[in-house]
Enzyme design. Structure first.
Site, PDB file in Angstrom:
ATOM      1  N   ARG A 105       0.842  -1.198   0.000  1.00 15.06           N
ATOM      2  CA  ARG A 105       0.000   0.000   0.000  1.00 15.06           C
ATOM      3  C   ARG A 105       0.875   1.245   0.000  1.00 15.06           C
ATOM      4  O   ARG A 105       0.653   2.175  -0.770  1.00 15.06           O
ATOM      5  CB  ARG A 105      -0.926  -0.011   1.216  1.00 15.06           C
ATOM      6  CG  ARG A 105      -2.256  -0.691   0.985  1.00 15.06           C
ATOM      7  CD  ARG A 105      -2.146  -2.117   0.448  1.00 15.06           C
ATOM      8  NE  ARG A 105      -3.428  -2.768   0.345  1.00 15.06           N
ATOM      9  CZ  ARG A 105      -3.948  -3.516   1.322  1.00 15.06           C
ATOM     10  NH1 ARG A 105      -3.265  -3.757   2.438  1.00 15.06           N
ATOM     11  NH2 ARG A 105      -5.138  -4.062   1.174  1.00 15.06           N
ATOM     12  N   ASP A 141      -0.168  -6.517  -3.591  1.00 12.38           N
ATOM     13  CA  ASP A 141      -1.565  -6.194  -3.311  1.00 12.38           C
ATOM     14  C   ASP A 141      -2.135  -5.450  -4.518  1.00 12.38           C
ATOM     15  O   ASP A 141      -1.436  -5.254  -5.523  1.00 12.38           O
ATOM     16  CB  ASP A 141      -1.695  -5.376  -2.009  1.00 12.38           C
ATOM     17  CG  ASP A 141      -2.968  -5.766  -1.251  1.00 12.38           C
ATOM     18  OD1 ASP A 141      -4.050  -5.618  -1.839  1.00 12.38           O
ATOM     19  OD2 ASP A 141      -2.870  -6.216  -0.107  1.00 12.38           O
ATOM     20  N   HIS A 157      -6.814  -9.403  -4.132  1.00 15.36           N
ATOM     21  CA  HIS A 157      -5.742  -8.428  -3.875  1.00 15.36           C
ATOM     22  C   HIS A 157      -4.668  -8.485  -4.966  1.00 15.36           C
ATOM     23  O   HIS A 157      -3.475  -8.410  -4.670  1.00 15.36           O
ATOM     24  CB  HIS A 157      -5.125  -8.684  -2.490  1.00 15.36           C
ATOM     25  CG  HIS A 157      -6.033  -8.271  -1.358  1.00 15.36           C
ATOM     26  ND1 HIS A 157      -6.183  -6.973  -0.956  1.00 15.36           N
ATOM     27  CD2 HIS A 157      -6.842  -9.005  -0.558  1.00 15.36           C
ATOM     28  CE1 HIS A 157      -7.042  -6.922   0.056  1.00 15.36           C
ATOM     29  NE2 HIS A 157      -7.466  -8.138   0.308  1.00 15.36           N
ATOM     30  N   ASP A 202      -7.120 -14.068   1.249  1.00 16.29           N
ATOM     31  CA  ASP A 202      -8.161 -13.282   1.932  1.00 16.29           C
ATOM     32  C   ASP A 202      -8.970 -12.469   0.926  1.00 16.29           C
ATOM     33  O   ASP A 202      -8.511 -12.169  -0.175  1.00 16.29           O
ATOM     34  CB  ASP A 202      -7.510 -12.329   2.957  1.00 16.29           C
ATOM     35  CG  ASP A 202      -6.505 -11.396   2.303  1.00 16.29           C
ATOM     36  OD1 ASP A 202      -5.787 -11.842   1.379  1.00 16.29           O
ATOM     37  OD2 ASP A 202      -6.435 -10.215   2.691  1.00 16.29           O
ATOM     38  N   GLU A 203     -10.150 -12.120   1.334  1.00 17.53           N
ATOM     39  CA  GLU A 203     -10.947 -11.086   0.679  1.00 17.53           C
ATOM     40  C   GLU A 203     -10.917 -11.191  -0.847  1.00 17.53           C
ATOM     41  O   GLU A 203     -10.451 -10.278  -1.529  1.00 17.53           O
ATOM     42  CB  GLU A 203     -10.441  -9.704   1.117  1.00 17.53           C
ATOM     43  CG  GLU A 203     -10.605  -9.478   2.613  1.00 17.53           C
ATOM     44  CD  GLU A 203     -10.127  -8.110   3.066  1.00 17.53           C
ATOM     45  OE1 GLU A 203     -10.835  -7.486   3.864  1.00 17.53           O
ATOM     46  OE2 GLU A 203      -9.035  -7.668   2.637  1.00 17.53           O
ATOM     47  N   TRP A 261      -7.215 -13.822  11.274  1.00 24.06           N
ATOM     48  CA  TRP A 261      -7.280 -12.348  11.347  1.00 24.06           C
ATOM     49  C   TRP A 261      -8.681 -11.845  11.621  1.00 24.06           C
ATOM     50  O   TRP A 261      -8.856 -10.779  12.198  1.00 24.06           O
ATOM     51  CB  TRP A 261      -6.712 -11.715  10.074  1.00 24.06           C
ATOM     52  CG  TRP A 261      -7.578 -11.757   8.846  1.00 24.06           C
ATOM     53  CD1 TRP A 261      -7.703 -12.796   7.977  1.00 24.06           C
ATOM     54  CD2 TRP A 261      -8.418 -10.717   8.341  1.00 24.06           C
ATOM     55  NE1 TRP A 261      -8.575 -12.468   6.968  1.00 24.06           N
ATOM     56  CE2 TRP A 261      -9.037 -11.195   7.161  1.00 24.06           C
ATOM     57  CE3 TRP A 261      -8.705  -9.412   8.767  1.00 24.06           C
ATOM     58  CZ2 TRP A 261      -9.918 -10.431   6.406  1.00 24.06           C
ATOM     59  CZ3 TRP A 261      -9.599  -8.641   8.005  1.00 24.06           C
ATOM     60  CH2 TRP A 261     -10.197  -9.150   6.849  1.00 24.06           C
ATOM     61  N   TYR A 276      -4.222  -5.334  15.009  1.00 23.68           N
ATOM     62  CA  TYR A 276      -4.067  -4.589  13.767  1.00 23.68           C
ATOM     63  C   TYR A 276      -3.670  -3.167  14.174  1.00 23.68           C
ATOM     64  O   TYR A 276      -4.498  -2.373  14.627  1.00 23.68           O
ATOM     65  CB  TYR A 276      -5.365  -4.594  12.960  1.00 23.68           C
ATOM     66  CG  TYR A 276      -5.458  -5.735  11.965  1.00 23.68           C
ATOM     67  CD1 TYR A 276      -4.937  -6.994  12.271  1.00 23.68           C
ATOM     68  CD2 TYR A 276      -6.033  -5.559  10.713  1.00 23.68           C
ATOM     69  CE1 TYR A 276      -5.006  -8.032  11.355  1.00 23.68           C
ATOM     70  CE2 TYR A 276      -6.112  -6.593   9.787  1.00 23.68           C
ATOM     71  CZ  TYR A 276      -5.594  -7.825  10.121  1.00 23.68           C
ATOM     72  OH  TYR A 276      -5.666  -8.854   9.213  1.00 23.68           O
ATOM     73  N   ASP A 319      -2.920  -0.636  12.558  1.00 20.16           N
ATOM     74  CA  ASP A 319      -3.412   0.529  11.814  1.00 20.16           C
ATOM     75  C   ASP A 319      -4.596   1.166  12.552  1.00 20.16           C
ATOM     76  O   ASP A 319      -4.881   2.343  12.353  1.00 20.16           O
ATOM     77  CB  ASP A 319      -3.803   0.173  10.371  1.00 20.16           C
ATOM     78  CG  ASP A 319      -4.752  -1.006  10.264  1.00 20.16           C
ATOM     79  OD1 ASP A 319      -4.781  -1.856  11.169  1.00 20.16           O
ATOM     80  OD2 ASP A 319      -5.488  -1.070   9.251  1.00 20.16           O
ATOM     81  N   THR A 363      -0.656  -0.440   5.723  1.00 23.91           N
ATOM     82  CA  THR A 363      -0.116   0.918   5.571  1.00 23.91           C
ATOM     83  C   THR A 363      -0.949   1.853   4.684  1.00 23.91           C
ATOM     84  O   THR A 363      -0.421   2.835   4.171  1.00 23.91           O
ATOM     85  CB  THR A 363       1.325   0.852   5.024  1.00 23.91           C
ATOM     86  OG1 THR A 363       1.297   0.161   3.770  1.00 23.91           O
ATOM     87  CG2 THR A 363       2.250   0.145   5.982  1.00 23.91           C
TER      88      THR A 363
HETATM   89  C1  ACM Z   1      -6.503  -8.931   5.925  1.00 23.54           C
HETATM   90  O1  ACM Z   1      -6.476  -8.038   6.777  1.00 23.54           O
HETATM   91  N1  ACM Z   1      -7.234  -8.795   4.842  1.00 23.54           N
HETATM   92  C2  ACM Z   1      -5.751 -10.144   6.096  1.00 23.54           C
END
Ligand code: ACM
Length: 560
Positions: free
Chosen positions: A158, A187, A258, A333-334, A400, A425, A427, A476
């Protein structure tokens, strides 16, 4: 100048036991001090000479210490058998410092303790004044980590962290006895790893034209190109630098979601029957891109080629000194399924493979790389979504989305790294005040992190053995430079390090006031290291980002 001695009661992370050795007094480190390094401790001797040598100005040459004080380094698995290969004992009296480790890593972690005992100026890179007296208080320390995997994820996709910044974070990890560097290299917003056979991954995929400034709802943009990548020699240097510090590097190549940066570089990797992938660029804003990899043989072969180079760059350590170096993180993920639902190619694949739906298609994709890595003697690790639809034996899971994925994985016999967004996390904002820079989601204070418990109580003792350890994650999106990364990481990473290393009581019984007292000494170490941490009183003016929107406290649920 008088000696600035740190007592054993100010160590972070807290050791297992400490006691004042008899006789009392202190060891004096001076220009006559030698390092007497036994077999297997040469790496720590080199590190001490480089680090303490720079801070003190003393050469610390090799020697047996017969005529002078010595730092004596030994591997003594027999004496430290209870403590394991990462455990150590540190005995300090007037004549010598004797550091014995269960293995080379134990000696190295003991050297980190020794540096703290020398006082905050031992964290500087040059002596402040000649004639300074350096002392270590007489003591006996016995120490060993609670968890084998004590990780930190750095998202360099990021916002790119140049090589120097990565090496600096490896030093910061070592100072906190953290030993797994999870390197989030790819990503939607950038591909950061040179791959020789697919040069456009970095020629195109490492750069974006502009960047959203703030959370994705923010109207602001930073209207300048951003990017960067690591050459293969940069990676070799990073991996070797980490290894010298007993840190395993686990690279992440995030698939099949991603992946917009890779698709921008090679449009044929995307779902070309759904959208015009040639029109895609490296993503300039945040969130979860709907542009995911196509489940084709071409994609599989492309990423096998990527991974062949990854395996060469991130070798599995055969000596056993870097226990997690064989792991390859494939993300997982996602991955939004919208394009696969609309893609005739993806639907044909589902039919051909006899799969129920798009979730099973993702499992098939992950299983392909699980088998591929296993055939090469490696282990796959992925985010907890990889559990959905079944997972091959041997694969490990990074939990996560809370603890549930970790619980399910451990019950199914998979190894687990526990890193719930709700706890670690970094952030997320660390205070509720309006002056937190680009505040993201819920508040997680220093105390919250200190009271984080990695092992969920739902697991019985046998299942809990599958918990390899824990990891803090630094995403980030809203950290545009290393000062912002420092601000989010510290001081909370110090609390996390203690959770990962020390044998703390149950969360409610943890002595947070005592930890805060020890932090007084630790802030001085961080000052000497040049870490731009969040002071307990709140952000300094230049650490704030007035007017830059974060994710509201009561805003959308944690879809990142
Ligand atoms: C994640 O935070 N998508 C692993």
């Amino acid at each position: 100048m008088s000696g600035d001695v740190t007592s054993t009661t100010e160590l972070i992370p807290a050791p297992l036991t400490t006691g004042a050795a008899a006789p009392s007094g202190a060891f004096v480190l001076d220009g006559t001090t030698v390092i007497d390094a036994g077999p297997g401790t040469e790496g720590t001797a080199r590190w001490l000479r480089g680090t303490l040598g720079a801070a003190t100005g003393f050469a610390l040459p090799p020697g047996d210490g017969a005529d002078s004080g010595a730092l004596r380094l030994r591997i003594r698995p027999d004496e430290t058998v209870r403590l394991g290969p990462e455990g150590y004992t540190l005995h300090v009296d007037r004549t010598a410092v004797t550091l014995s480790g269960g293995g080379p890593a134990g000696v190295f972690w003991g050297a980190q303790t020794l540096r703290q005992l020398l006082g905050p100026d031992a964290f500087r890179r040059a002596p402040l004044a000649p004639g300074r007296r350096w002392t270590v208080p007489a003591t006996d320390v016995e120490d060993a980590p609670r968890f084998r995997w004590r990780g930190l994820l750095l998202d360099v996709a990021r916002h790119f962290t140049a090589k120097e910044g990565v090496l600096r974070y490896l030093d910061l990890m070592a100072a906190h006895k953290l030993n797994v560097f999870h390197f989030h290299l790819t990503d939607d917003q950038g591909w950061r790893l040179e791959i020789k056979r697919h040069p456009k991954l970095t020629e195109t995929g490492a750069w974006r034209a502009r960047t959203k400034f703030g959370h994705r709802f923010s109207p602001l943009w930073e209207e300048k190109p951003h990017g960067g990548y690591y050459t293969q020699d940069d990676i070799r240097e990073i991996v070797a630098y980490a290894a010298e510090r007993h840190i395993s590097v686990v690279p992440e190549i995030d698939v099949p979601g991603h992946s917009q940066a890779a698709i921008a570089a090679y449009p044929e990797l995307g779902n070309t029957d759904v959208i015009d992938t040639t029109a895609l660029s490296v993503w300039d804003t945040w969130g979860v891109s709907s542009n995911v990899l196509a489940p084709t043989d071409n994609t599989l072969h492309f990423f096998e080629g990527v991974l062949e180079e990854v395996l060469e760059l991130f070798p599995a350590d055969v000596t056993g000194l870097l226990p997690f170096s064989g792991f390859i993180h494939i993300g997982g993920d996602e991955c939004p399924k919208d394009q696969w639902r609309r893609s005739p190619v993806a639907q044909a694949r589902i039919k051909e493979l006899g799969l129920a739906d798009e979730d099973e298609l993702q499992s098939w994709f992950v299983a392909h790389f699980d088998n591929w890595l296993r055939d090469r003697g490696r282990r796959l690790i992925g985010w907890d979504e990889i559990l959905e639809g079944g997972l091959a034996k041997g694969a490990a899971v990074a939990s996560w989305r809370g603890y549930q994925g970790g619980i399910a994985a451990a019950r199914a016999g998979h190894d687990v790294v526990v890193c719930p967004e709700q706890h670690v996390y970094l952030d997320h904002r660390q205070a509720a005040g309006p002056d937190e820079p680009v505040p993201i989601g819920f508040v997680r204070t220093l105390e919250d992190v200190y009271r984080f418990e990695p092992v969920p109580p739902e697991l019985d003792a046998r299942q809990a053995e599958h918990v390899l350890g824990t990891q803090a994650n630094l995403w980030t999106e809203v950290m545009e430079n290393h000062a912002r990364v420092d601000y989010q990481a510290f001081p909370r990473l110090a609390a996390f390090a203690e959770v990962a290393w020390s044998r703390l009581p149950a969360p409610a019984e943890r002595d947070f006031a005592g930890f805060e007292r020890r932090m007084a000494a630790h802030y001085r170490r961080l000052d000497a290291l040049g870490v731009d941490y969040r002071p307990p009183s709140g952000p300094r003016p230049w650490q704030q980002r007035p007017g830059v929107q974060g994710r509201p406290l009561d805003g959308p649920p944690p879809s990142r």
